[in-house]
Design a protein around this motif. Structure first.
Motif, PDB file in Angstrom:
ATOM      1  N   HIS A   1       0.803  -1.219   0.000  1.00  5.67           N
ATOM      2  CA  HIS A   1       0.000   0.000   0.000  1.00  5.67           C
ATOM      3  C   HIS A   1       0.839   1.275   0.000  1.00  5.67           C
ATOM      4  CE1 HIS A   1       0.414  -1.895   3.990  1.00  5.67           C
ATOM      5  NE2 HIS A   1       0.851  -0.702   4.327  1.00  5.67           N
ATOM      6  N   PHE A   2       2.165   1.155   0.031  1.00  8.43           N
ATOM      7  CA  PHE A   2       3.000   2.354  -0.040  1.00  8.43           C
ATOM      8  C   PHE A   2       3.174   2.776  -1.493  1.00  8.43           C
ATOM      9  CE2 PHE A   2       4.315   0.926   4.195  1.00  8.43           C
ATOM     10  CZ  PHE A   2       4.253   2.132   4.885  1.00  8.43           C
ATOM     11  N   ASN A   3       2.994   4.052  -1.738  1.00  2.00           N
ATOM     12  CA  ASN A   3       3.049   4.592  -3.096  1.00  2.00           C
ATOM     13  C   ASN A   3       4.485   4.966  -3.446  1.00  2.00           C
ATOM     14  OD1 ASN A   3       2.426   5.667  -5.575  1.00  2.00           O
ATOM     15  ND2 ASN A   3       1.747   7.631  -4.741  1.00  2.00           N
ATOM     16  N   VAL A   4       5.286   3.949  -3.767  1.00  3.99           N
ATOM     17  CA  VAL A   4       6.660   4.180  -4.188  1.00  3.99           C
ATOM     18  C   VAL A   4       6.924   3.386  -5.464  1.00  3.99           C
ATOM     19  CG1 VAL A   4       7.557   4.689  -1.888  1.00  3.99           C
ATOM     20  CG2 VAL A   4       7.533   2.325  -2.702  1.00  3.99           C
ATOM     21  N   SER A   5       8.014   3.701  -6.118  1.00  2.00           N
ATOM     22  CA  SER A   5       8.320   3.105  -7.413  1.00  2.00           C
ATOM     23  C   SER A   5       8.869   1.685  -7.263  1.00  2.00           C
ATOM     24  CB  SER A   5       9.352   3.966  -8.142  1.00  2.00           C
ATOM     25  OG  SER A   5      10.595   3.943  -7.433  1.00  2.00           O
ATOM     26  N   ASN A   6       8.895   0.970  -8.386  1.00  3.55           N
ATOM     27  CA  ASN A   6       9.513  -0.360  -8.394  1.00  3.55           C
ATOM     28  C   ASN A   6      10.993  -0.286  -8.033  1.00  3.55           C
ATOM     29  OD1 ASN A   6       7.186  -1.756  -9.067  1.00  3.55           O
ATOM     30  ND2 ASN A   6       7.564  -1.657 -11.266  1.00  3.55           N
ATOM     31  N   GLU A   7      11.635   0.820  -8.426  1.00  2.19           N
ATOM     32  CA  GLU A   7      13.044   0.997  -8.076  1.00  2.19           C
ATOM     33  C   GLU A   7      13.232   1.032  -6.567  1.00  2.19           C
ATOM     34  OE1 GLU A   7      12.600   2.323 -12.268  1.00  2.19           O
ATOM     35  OE2 GLU A   7      11.450   2.666 -10.423  1.00  2.19           O
ATOM     36  N   ARG A   8      12.317   1.685  -5.860  1.00  3.75           N
ATOM     37  CA  ARG A   8      12.384   1.725  -4.395  1.00  3.75           C
ATOM     38  C   ARG A   8      12.178   0.330  -3.807  1.00  3.75           C
ATOM     39  NH1 ARG A   8      14.867   6.465  -3.405  1.00  3.75           N
ATOM     40  NH2 ARG A   8      13.497   8.273  -3.384  1.00  3.75           N
ATOM     41  N   PHE A   9      11.151  -0.353  -4.295  1.00  2.00           N
ATOM     42  CA  PHE A   9      10.892  -1.701  -3.787  1.00  2.00           C
ATOM     43  C   PHE A   9      12.097  -2.609  -4.044  1.00  2.00           C
ATOM     44  CE2 PHE A   9       6.132  -0.840  -4.247  1.00  2.00           C
ATOM     45  CZ  PHE A   9       5.915  -0.840  -2.883  1.00  2.00           C
ATOM     46  N   ALA A  10      12.701  -2.473  -5.210  1.00  2.00           N
ATOM     47  CA  ALA A  10      13.866  -3.291  -5.538  1.00  2.00           C
ATOM     48  C   ALA A  10      14.998  -3.022  -4.557  1.00  2.00           C
ATOM     49  CB  ALA A  10      14.315  -3.000  -6.973  1.00  2.00           C
ATOM     50  N   PHE A  11      15.289  -1.747  -4.320  1.00  2.29           N
ATOM     51  CA  PHE A  11      16.370  -1.371  -3.410  1.00  2.29           C
ATOM     52  C   PHE A  11      16.115  -1.895  -2.004  1.00  2.29           C
ATOM     53  CE2 PHE A  11      17.959   1.773  -0.283  1.00  2.29           C
ATOM     54  CZ  PHE A  11      19.319   1.633  -0.507  1.00  2.29           C
ATOM     55  N   LEU A  12      14.890  -1.755  -1.522  1.00  2.05           N
ATOM     56  CA  LEU A  12      14.566  -2.141  -0.156  1.00  2.05           C
ATOM     57  C   LEU A  12      14.568  -3.656   0.044  1.00  2.05           C
ATOM     58  CD1 LEU A  12      11.742   0.449   0.568  1.00  2.05           C
ATOM     59  CD2 LEU A  12      14.021   0.397   1.592  1.00  2.05           C
TER      60      LEU A  12
ATOM     61  N   ALA B   1      16.535  -7.844 -11.206  1.00  2.55           N
ATOM     62  CA  ALA B   1      16.415  -9.008 -10.318  1.00  2.55           C
ATOM     63  C   ALA B   1      15.106  -8.962  -9.540  1.00  2.55           C
ATOM     64  CB  ALA B   1      17.594  -9.057  -9.358  1.00  2.55           C
ATOM     65  N   PHE B   2      14.685  -7.775  -9.151  1.00  2.00           N
ATOM     66  CA  PHE B   2      13.413  -7.620  -8.437  1.00  2.00           C
ATOM     67  C   PHE B   2      12.258  -8.095  -9.313  1.00  2.00           C
ATOM     68  CE2 PHE B   2       9.667  -4.876  -7.719  1.00  2.00           C
ATOM     69  CZ  PHE B   2       9.332  -5.269  -6.436  1.00  2.00           C
ATOM     70  N   LYS B   3      12.214  -7.642 -10.558  1.00  2.00           N
ATOM     71  CA  LYS B   3      11.126  -8.031 -11.456  1.00  2.00           C
ATOM     72  C   LYS B   3      11.158  -9.532 -11.726  1.00  2.00           C
ATOM     73  CE  LYS B   3      10.653  -3.582 -13.820  1.00  2.00           C
ATOM     74  NZ  LYS B   3      10.786  -2.862 -15.113  1.00  2.00           N
ATOM     75  N   ARG B   4      12.348 -10.084 -11.871  1.00  2.00           N
ATOM     76  CA  ARG B   4      12.471 -11.519 -12.137  1.00  2.00           C
ATOM     77  C   ARG B   4      12.000 -12.336 -10.934  1.00  2.00           C
ATOM     78  NH1 ARG B   4      17.515 -11.539 -12.960  1.00  2.00           N
ATOM     79  NH2 ARG B   4      18.142 -12.229 -10.874  1.00  2.00           N
ATOM     80  N   ASP B   5      12.479 -11.962  -9.733  1.00  2.00           N
ATOM     81  CA  ASP B   5      12.078 -12.688  -8.530  1.00  2.00           C
ATOM     82  C   ASP B   5      10.601 -12.493  -8.223  1.00  2.00           C
ATOM     83  OD1 ASP B   5      14.679 -13.498  -8.354  1.00  2.00           O
ATOM     84  OD2 ASP B   5      15.210 -12.215  -6.657  1.00  2.00           O
ATOM     85  N   PHE B   6      10.105 -11.299  -8.522  1.00  2.00           N
ATOM     86  CA  PHE B   6       8.689 -11.009  -8.275  1.00  2.00           C
ATOM     87  C   PHE B   6       7.813 -11.933  -9.109  1.00  2.00           C
ATOM     88  CE2 PHE B   6       4.663  -8.906  -8.383  1.00  2.00           C
ATOM     89  CZ  PHE B   6       4.579  -8.199  -7.193  1.00  2.00           C
ATOM     90  N   ARG B   7       8.144 -12.088 -10.377  1.00  2.00           N
ATOM     91  CA  ARG B   7       7.341 -12.947 -11.247  1.00  2.00           C
ATOM     92  C   ARG B   7       7.391 -14.403 -10.800  1.00  2.00           C
ATOM     93  NH1 ARG B   7       4.734 -12.835 -16.038  1.00  2.00           N
ATOM     94  NH2 ARG B   7       5.253 -10.656 -16.430  1.00  2.00           N
TER      95      ARG B   7
ATOM     96  N   ASP C   1       3.216 -12.633 -11.792  1.00  2.00           N
ATOM     97  CA  ASP C   1       2.653 -11.420 -12.379  1.00  2.00           C
ATOM     98  C   ASP C   1       3.714 -10.332 -12.341  1.00  2.00           C
ATOM     99  OD1 ASP C   1       0.864  -9.722 -13.564  1.00  2.00           O
ATOM    100  OD2 ASP C   1      -0.691  -9.962 -12.044  1.00  2.00           O
ATOM    101  N   THR C   2       3.439  -9.230 -13.020  1.00  2.00           N
ATOM    102  CA  THR C   2       4.346  -8.089 -12.943  1.00  2.00           C
ATOM    103  C   THR C   2       4.053  -7.304 -11.667  1.00  2.00           C
ATOM    104  OG1 THR C   2       2.847  -6.580 -14.095  1.00  2.00           O
ATOM    105  CG2 THR C   2       4.347  -7.905 -15.453  1.00  2.00           C
ATOM    106  N   PRO C   3       5.038  -6.555 -11.134  1.00  2.00           N
ATOM    107  CA  PRO C   3       4.776  -5.746  -9.937  1.00  2.00           C
ATOM    108  C   PRO C   3       3.637  -4.754 -10.128  1.00  2.00           C
ATOM    109  CG  PRO C   3       7.132  -5.908 -10.343  1.00  2.00           C
ATOM    110  CD  PRO C   3       6.459  -6.508 -11.538  1.00  2.00           C
ATOM    111  N   GLY C   4       3.575  -4.114 -11.302  1.00  2.00           N
ATOM    112  CA  GLY C   4       2.542  -3.106 -11.528  1.00  2.00           C
ATOM    113  C   GLY C   4       1.147  -3.675 -11.446  1.00  2.00           C
ATOM    114  N   ARG C   5       0.900  -4.774 -12.151  1.00  2.00           N
ATOM    115  CA  ARG C   5      -0.445  -5.371 -12.136  1.00  2.00           C
ATOM    116  C   ARG C   5      -0.784  -5.933 -10.763  1.00  2.00           C
ATOM    117  NH1 ARG C   5       0.768  -7.383 -17.523  1.00  2.00           N
ATOM    118  NH2 ARG C   5       1.463  -9.354 -16.603  1.00  2.00           N
TER     119      ARG C   5
END
Length: 258
Positions: A170-181, A188-194, A199-203
């Motif tokens: 629910h935090f309104n931050v970018s994928n770059e922020r989520f990746a860093f955190l 790597a974040f997008k790959r591990d997320f899927r 699914d993609t992080p955005g959807r």
């Protein structure tokens, strides 16, 4: 620009704490949510928000004012302070994002000493660095364990992406922020997320937020105007459009059937 004071100002919508941030409330109240706990700072209270964390701010005015002092302890300043003062580094328990500090009789006088030096909401040079150093000395004398936080210059390590995202969607931050955190590069974040969520992080983020919104409106009878910001939507119109696209009807139609 490390020390700032606002009257009837708007707290930044940025929900990522990039630097250790000290807050002192002179007038009004400030509510903070760190993904797990709500914290309240009232007039005369103060606390420290740890860097590389997610926090949502809400403010409460008193007589139309929220008067506060923010001091940011960035890494270059902290390294210089460490070289000069050689503080003993202690361990600090992990986990806490908002640290509500104990009463300190020196702080009210310190805050008052800042006010004559303000120029358009900022501490005037050359007092800025001197007053920031003075504050840190006061804080460390009262709470020496803070060294374990302030002088830890590491970056977030790789953590469980599923647990982190389910807590912080629910935090309104970018994928770059989520990746860093989560201790990852963006790729790597997008790959591990899927791999985890299929699914993609955005959807996934939009669907997760909308499912929560449906539950809050349908089961807990929350007002739409009270929840869309808390769920990471920037505007009410954006929330309403996304809700209707996902469920086939507007959120107002759900409330009318109550």
């Amino acid at each position: 620009m490390s020390i700032s004071n606002y009257k009837t100002g708007v707290i930044s919508p940025e929900q990522f704490i990039a630097e250790h941030s000290f807050a002192y409330i002179i007038k009004g109240e400030m509510q903070l949510y760190d993904g797990e706990h709500n914290h309240l700072l009232r007039s005369g209270e103060f606390g420290l928000a740890r860097k590389n964390r997610l926090v949502r701010f809400k403010k409460e005015m008193i007589n139309g004012e929220l008067e506060k002092v923010f001091v940011f302890f960035d890494e270059p300043f902290l390294r210089k302070f460490q070289e000069k003062h050689h503080p003993t580094i202690t361990n600090f328990p992990p986990g806490q994002t908002i640290i509500k500090l104990p009463e300190n009789e020196l702080l009210p006088n310190y805050i008052q000493s800042l006010l004559p030096h303000y120029d358009h909401g900022l501490i005037a040079e050359p007092f800025k660095e001197l007053k920031r150093e003075e504050l840190l000395i006061i804080l460390l004398q009262a709470s020496p364990e803070l060294t374990g936080i302030l002088f830890d210059f590491g970056i977030p390590q790789k953590i469980n992406i599923e647990a982190f995202m389910n807590q912080n969607y629910h935090f309104n931050v970018s994928n770059e922020r989520f990746a860093f955190l989560t201790g990852r590069s963006l790729s790597a974040f997008k790959r591990d997320f899927r791999k985890v969520f299929h699914d993609t992080p955005g959807r996934w983020l939009v669907q997760k937020r909308l499912q929560e919104a449906y539950f809050l409106i349908d089961k807990q009878h929350k007002k739409i105007s009270e929840l869309y910001l808390d769920l990471g939507f920037e505007t009410l119109s954006h929330f309403s459009y996304a809700f209707k696209k996902h469920f086939g009807f507007a959120p107002t139609e759900l409330t009318r059937h109550k």
